[in-house]
Design an enzyme around this catalytic site. Sequence first.
Site, mmCIF file in Angstrom:
data_model
loop_
_atom_site.group_PDB
_atom_site.id
_atom_site.type_symbol
_atom_site.label_atom_id
_atom_site.label_comp_id
_atom_site.label_asym_id
_atom_site.label_seq_id
_atom_site.Cartn_x
_atom_site.Cartn_y
_atom_site.Cartn_z
ATOM 1 N N HIS A 29 12.395 25.979 41.393
ATOM 2 C CA HIS A 29 12.757 27.394 41.277
ATOM 3 C C HIS A 29 13.514 27.886 42.500
ATOM 4 C CE1 HIS A 29 9.498 29.439 43.661
ATOM 5 N NE2 HIS A 29 10.235 30.515 43.478
ATOM 6 N N SER A 37 5.655 31.387 47.290
ATOM 7 C CA SER A 37 5.473 29.939 47.151
ATOM 8 C C SER A 37 6.586 29.188 47.876
ATOM 9 C CB SER A 37 5.403 29.536 45.683
ATOM 10 O OG SER A 37 6.575 29.916 44.991
ATOM 11 N N GLU A 38 7.808 29.732 47.865
ATOM 12 C CA GLU A 38 8.894 29.153 48.666
ATOM 13 C C GLU A 38 9.820 30.231 49.216
ATOM 14 O OE1 GLU A 38 7.727 25.574 46.188
ATOM 15 O OE2 GLU A 38 8.457 27.547 45.557
ATOM 16 N N THR A 39 10.372 29.928 50.377
ATOM 17 C CA THR A 39 11.390 30.729 51.044
ATOM 18 C C THR A 39 12.499 29.770 51.443
ATOM 19 O OG1 THR A 39 9.784 32.341 51.871
ATOM 20 C CG2 THR A 39 11.868 32.183 53.060
#
Length: 294
Positions: A82, A51-53
Amino acid sequence: MPHVLPFKQVDVFTAELYKGNPVAVTNCMGIDESEVTTEQLQAIATWTNLSETTFLFKPTEPGCDYKLRIFTPKNELPFAGHPTVGSCKAFIEFTGTKKEKIVQQCGLGHIELSVTDDQKISFKAGKTIVEDISDDVAKAYEATMGIKSIERPRLLKVGPNWVVFLVKDSDEVLKIDADFAAMSALDLDNDHTGVIVGGLKTGCTTGDAYEIRAFAPSIKVPEDPVCGSGTLSFLRYLNEINQYKEPKNLHITQGARVGRNGNLYCKIDTKSDGNADYYVGGYAIAIVNGTITL
């Protein structure tokens, strides 16, 4: 020349392996930000397919410990919850810092983080904007989830733009089977990141425990297992509709429908003037440790 850089994958908002929300973190503090392009960073985020990097760079503003850039598989975000907690955990391990207060520079500004002795990491919310949405748009979203909000939904701009709904209880939250195609079309038409739905924990008599879910199919994240910015949006929304007169601690859980057990420890810190500060925190575990080529 390619850079081979330190890399971690951190499980966030959990003290139990593989039960939180992972974020991939690359330590770019040993190079200059001008040595890489946004396209390169986006390519890695698309490849990790989380979902995120995120990417840690040397700060460019005084008073900050690092600069963080955050990417979904599709685009860059000014802030996300997060990834903020997970990247702070990675920064601590990359650098060996033992500071209790850490300041993150990001697209939303300066984010203050606190670290307890047992390594619980919390962030203080930056600027949040609350806006109404039209009845037609609200009803269209409700139709994609088969719900009826018990309070008027609102748009919360916390970096991502979340539309927040409150339903009767956690049972209603957990039974949602969303129409992601229809929801994605609504998000794109209205410049929304996605939808947050929350409900009081079934059986909770103290009013301080909620289950929430986060849906963002338009950015290729149909359901975010444990979402910090979504939790922040939900806290701000609760205060908007309930007007907490005293500081309130809340426990929010996420991820049950996707096999996770995220736990977020939150606070609405109401001030004497009626304004409030918002805090979201939890634990994080670095599970993958290695290098990545950039």
